[in-house]
Design an enzyme around this catalytic site. Structure first.
Site, PDB file in Angstrom:
ATOM      1  N   ASP A  94      30.277  42.265  40.946  1.00  0.00           N
ATOM      2  CA  ASP A  94      29.332  41.149  41.008  1.00  0.00           C
ATOM      3  C   ASP A  94      29.648  40.009  40.051  1.00  0.00           C
ATOM      4  OD1 ASP A  94      28.762  42.567  38.703  1.00  0.00           O
ATOM      5  OD2 ASP A  94      26.608  42.237  38.833  1.00  0.00           O
ATOM      6  N   GLU A  95      30.845  39.972  39.499  1.00  0.00           N
ATOM      7  CA  GLU A  95      31.147  38.943  38.504  1.00  0.00           C
ATOM      8  C   GLU A  95      32.644  38.670  38.478  1.00  0.00           C
ATOM      9  OE1 GLU A  95      29.604  37.973  33.986  1.00  0.00           O
ATOM     10  OE2 GLU A  95      29.790  40.048  34.632  1.00  0.00           O
TER      11      GLU A  95
END
Length: 346
Positions: A94-95
């Protein structure tokens, strides 16, 4: 991404929207893998034991993780990044860091690119993302957290050093709870306090990391965005404020490390054949012990068993232990050629 796992669950199940949601197991030994923003208002956080989370928020709804779904959405988001740049360094599902100095759209401002990416993510996935824009990785990471959720914040070269000075060191990426506590005990509460300490002082108290802390206190971080690394291992570790000497205390201290490492394995679809235990003693001496299996480690319980088997011959320790870490190598996954060196999760 904002509360990624929990947001995916709320997107896919309308009954969960507006409710405090935790992704993870509700059992006594369960751990929260992700918490929705509704749950965070009660103090529920990732890596928190499920029993603690339920005490803080009795109405908390637990949802079993669906890592195949999270991976699919992550790939969808990464394909959006690729419309703008090929210099993408994933940190997790997610990053990611993006270098848009030279971008495919020929846009002159990184802020415009961040706005376009956030809008495209929302349109294509129904999820929100927060972005940080700055002139190096450290500051971009700080900026990305500054206006979550669904936020965008820019740290310019002119404001960078002063911005760092005002923040508590616990907000710095790379300063975990134990390091934060140690810094506080040395009179380092803010970026300004950190900046006031000489390099020799920081190296004496924090070893090799001292040079990194010296740089970021001044808004300096020369690490490039690296899109061509080969991931050879993944690992998690923790530094303890008080040195450990007792086996039961070490066994307990390993649990959140194992949880974090195995959650990443599940989320990224990674398995490994070799388990390595890292031990740092009170005098900063580091030793490692490894064991390789003919097949990939099948589950968290197997990972724990091997980790404890590696630890037992070292007991009783000749001196206090200030850090324990576990890593997996000889990785087997579709993503094994994506990212060089060890990726540390803490």
């Amino acid at each position: 991404m904002d509360a990624f796992y929990a947001s995916v669950e709320q997107r896919d199940n309308p009954d969960l929207r507006g409710k405090p949601v935790a992704v993870g197991g509700a059992s006594r030994r369960g751990v929260v893998a992700a918490a929705s923003y509704e749950a965070r208002r009660y103090g529920v956080r990732s890596a928190m034991p499920s029993v603690t989370a339920l005490r803080k928020c009795p109405d908390l709804v637990f949802v079993k993780p669906r890592f195949d779904t999270y991976r699919a959405v992550s790939l969808q988001i990464r394909s959006i990044f690729a419309h703008y740049t090929d210099l993408i360094e994933p940190l997790s599902l997610d990053e990611a860091y993006l270098d848009v100095t030279e971008n495919k759209m020929g846009l002159p401002l990184a802020t415009r690119i961040a706005e376009a990416i956030r809008a495209k993510i929302r349109a294509e996935t129904g999820l929100t993302a927060s972005a940080g824009v700055s002139y190096n990785k450290f500051l971009a990471k700080l900026a990305s957290d500054y206006r979550k959720p669904d936020g965008l914040f820019v740290i310019t070269p002119k404001m960078g050093p002063a911005f760092v000075e005002t923040l508590p060191v616990g907000k710095f990426h790379g300063v975990g709870p134990a390091t934060n506590a140690k810094m506080n005990s040395l009179g380092i509460e803010t970026g300004a306090d950190l900046k006031a300490k000489p390099l020799a002082f920081l190296q004496r108290h924090f070893g090799k990391a001292g040079a990194y802390y010296y740089g970021i206190a001044r808004g300096v971080d020369d690490r490039p965005v690296r899109a061509d690394r080969i991931r050879k291992s993944i690992g998690a570790e923790n530094t303890f404020f008080d040195d450990l000497t007792d086996f039961k205390a070490m066994q307990a201290a390993l649990q959140p490390i194992l949880d974090k490492l195995w959650r990443h394995c599940e989320g990224a679809g990674i398995r490994g054949r070799t388990v390595t235990l890292k031990v740092k003693f009170a005098d900063f001496q580091i030793i490692t012990r490894s064991r390789s299996n003919p097949d990939a480690i099948g589950g968290r319980s197997d990972l724990e068993t091997i980790s404890l088997d590696l630890l037992r011959p070292l007991l009783p320790p000749p001196k206090g232990i200030r850090l324990l870490g576990i890593s997996l190598s000889n990785l087997l996954s579709d993503e094994a050629d994506e990212t060089d060196g060890q990726m540390t999760l803490l």
